[in-house]
Design a protein around this motif. Sequence first.
Motif, PDB file in Angstrom:
ATOM      1  N   UNK A   2       0.687  -1.546  -0.107  1.00  0.00           N
ATOM      2  CA  UNK A   2      -0.184  -0.068   0.119  1.00  0.00           C
ATOM      3  C   UNK A   2       0.877   1.027   0.091  1.00  0.00           C
ATOM      4  N   UNK A   3       1.632   1.126   0.649  1.00  0.00           N
ATOM      5  CA  UNK A   3       2.570   2.327   0.886  1.00  0.00           C
ATOM      6  C   UNK A   3       4.064   3.179  -0.762  1.00  0.00           C
ATOM      7  N   UNK A   4       3.351   1.912  -1.734  1.00  0.00           N
ATOM      8  CA  UNK A   4       4.107   2.089  -2.718  1.00  0.00           C
ATOM      9  C   UNK A   4       5.190   0.825  -3.499  1.00  0.00           C
ATOM     10  N   UNK A   5       5.873   1.068  -2.912  1.00  0.00           N
ATOM     11  CA  UNK A   5       7.350  -0.086  -3.126  1.00  0.00           C
ATOM     12  C   UNK A   5       6.594  -1.776  -2.434  1.00  0.00           C
ATOM     13  N   UNK A   6       8.230  -2.327  -3.179  1.00  0.00           N
ATOM     14  CA  UNK A   6       7.960  -3.566  -4.328  1.00  0.00           C
ATOM     15  C   UNK A   6       8.720  -4.673  -3.389  1.00  0.00           C
ATOM     16  N   UNK A   7       7.823  -6.094  -2.712  1.00  0.00           N
ATOM     17  CA  UNK A   7       8.198  -7.046  -2.637  1.00  0.00           C
ATOM     18  C   UNK A   7       8.145  -8.209  -3.596  1.00  0.00           C
ATOM     19  N   UNK A   8       9.804  -8.755  -3.618  1.00  0.00           N
ATOM     20  CA  UNK A   8       9.853  -8.780  -4.379  1.00  0.00           C
ATOM     21  C   UNK A   8      10.524 -10.933  -3.877  1.00  0.00           C
ATOM     22  N   UNK A   9       9.953 -11.481  -4.866  1.00  0.00           N
ATOM     23  CA  UNK A   9      10.483 -13.442  -4.233  1.00  0.00           C
ATOM     24  C   UNK A   9      10.624 -14.318  -4.934  1.00  0.00           C
TER      25      UNK A   9
END
Length: 711
Positions: A135-142
Amino acid sequence: MWPRHVHERFLEILLNGSEVISLFSIECCGPPGSRLLSADGDGQIKCWGMTEHLVNSWECTQSSSLDGDPIIALSWLHNGVKLALHVEKSGSTNFGEKFSRVKFSPSLTLFGGKPMEGWLAVTVSGLVTVSLLKPNGTLLTASESLCRLRGRVALADIAFTSGGNIVVAATDGSSSSPVQFYKVCVSVVNEKCRIDTELLPSLFMRCTTDPVRRDKYPAVTHLKFLTRENSEQVLLCASSQMGSIVECWSLRKEGLPVNNIFQHRSPVVGEKQPMILKWRILSATNDLERVSAVALPKLPISISNTDLKVASDTKFFPGLGLALAFHDGKIQILHRLSLHTMGVFYGSSGSSQRVGEEPAIKRQRAGGPTLHFKALQFSWTSLALVGVDNQGKLHMIRVSPSMGQMLDMNTLLRHLLFLLEYFFFLTILWFFCLSWLAVKVLSTRIVAVKASLCKLSSATAARACDFHAKLLLVAISSTLKSLLRPHVLNTPDKSPGDRLSEICTKNNDTDIDKVMINLKTEEFVLDGPPLQSLQQLIQWVEDFVLYLLANLPNQGSIVRPGFGFLRDGASLGMLREMQVMIRIWGLLKPGCLPIYTATSDNQDSMFLLFRLLTKLWLCSRDESHPQDPDETLIDECCLLPSQLLVPISGLFRCGCVTMLRSPNKTNAMRQWEQRWIKNCLCGDYLKAKKNHFKIRMPQRSLKNIHTASFF
């Protein structure tokens, strides 16, 4: 311009329910279709967003990278929204019976059950990567391997289950190798993305077990799930340089056979036979010519045996056929399960032959390289095919609703109406859970649909003009009323705009100054610059009123633009309210008043127009019992052209252009511009122009825009 690094792979883009075809691995997301995904052969994945709501202006907002690992499959995570089409209820008057919401879980949920946005990709080395948009615009990648032993993946496809899981089908490209299926579960643990994979039952294509075809089709060239929300049915195509064969498979539960030594023991009470999942072939084609592209229908029709029987009984064929394109330029429509031929299109020489209509004589092939499709997609209603050929040209092909079957005209029209209702239902699904005020605001979409339908025939072109004008009228009325502010903060529930509507509805006086007496004029106080910036909108309103009244005597002749307003009490009342506002603002800032070309210098033109408009409104405000205008009103309207210069009529199509960033800095005008920047009221997409005049919006002289756009 699109970035050059995207590789030439064909997927669909969905924008507000319509399809835009492109040549890169790309998908669309977001409520208005405002975000796109692209992937290339270098492992670069980028998320693109619209710039200032322009459909042809994009900028990269997020990106992830798997350097040197080409992407072969790409998909947004499922948001949990799934509709079902009930063909057997097509004659019902209840939309809830025709179209229903299917229980379906999102791939990943946030707090409160809100679906989390993100995407999933499969690489050629057997790696699955997931990127989540927080929601804060950051990207979580795995990233994670599909299985312990990573291997080459030539083809892959992605589907979703109702439980929120993801299923990936993959093959190394050899028909002698198994087609593997994997369950992928995505979760967030301690602010980190986690991917869990599980191997599912695999299958071998039947053509590899057939002694006649064992070595005939060595390569798997196409691998697709039949639907995005059904991971239990898959379509496979194996090919050689000479031809192809297509097989349809289904995953089913079957009882596990028990060894003979255990069959004679006494069964335990409540004991059930163990079950396993196993792939079974549903159907297969005969030997075909070499397949170059495959397109699957998108209509959410259930394909169980019962539903297929209902579709057969009702003769509703859209959504039941899949398309195969061949290297000789031909396209075949096959039944999505039985794979029998429903229609053929011979288009190698630019033929206009429709899909589903067999020509008497097959066209002769032209000399030189054969034109064939490298990519193919169905529209959402399955009534059109869009494809890109081997020369890079884009083609649009119309598909017959009968899919080559013999149907009477009434049945075809009923099916077309059903599809139109479905497409309309997609845009108003949320109407049923909103308040009546929100429904009233969103009802402008209904007017836009009516305008689009009326444009289909020259006989209803005038009605299309009326609907376009009504959209602009509603927009201007909403903008002007939104500028009204209560004089005291602690006010009743009703806003100044609501009180204005209530007073104007109850007061039937034809004298505009007497209507003003009952209003709190302090609620209409605005600074000078905002009022002056609204002059173009005010001018359009007064020109529109003058045009309608001047054409009242011609209502018995051929239907002309504006005829529909003469008996529309709601629209006439809206015009009457705005005239009252304009009259008050004219006392504060005379420069904002409309400009009339009158034959007499001492004539109060607004007073005259309000009096005639009120008389016309009194005749039609009761929509259940409208009255014809009396002779006195018609005679007075006949004299209007001799008293005031009436705007000249012209075209009805919206073609307004303006600068994206207007030099006008007033809040009132900025609010109006934002409405147009977000979406044009005529229903078309906003596009950037080469000369930097970018948005379809009236900017300087709205009078000219009015006469050139709607009448």
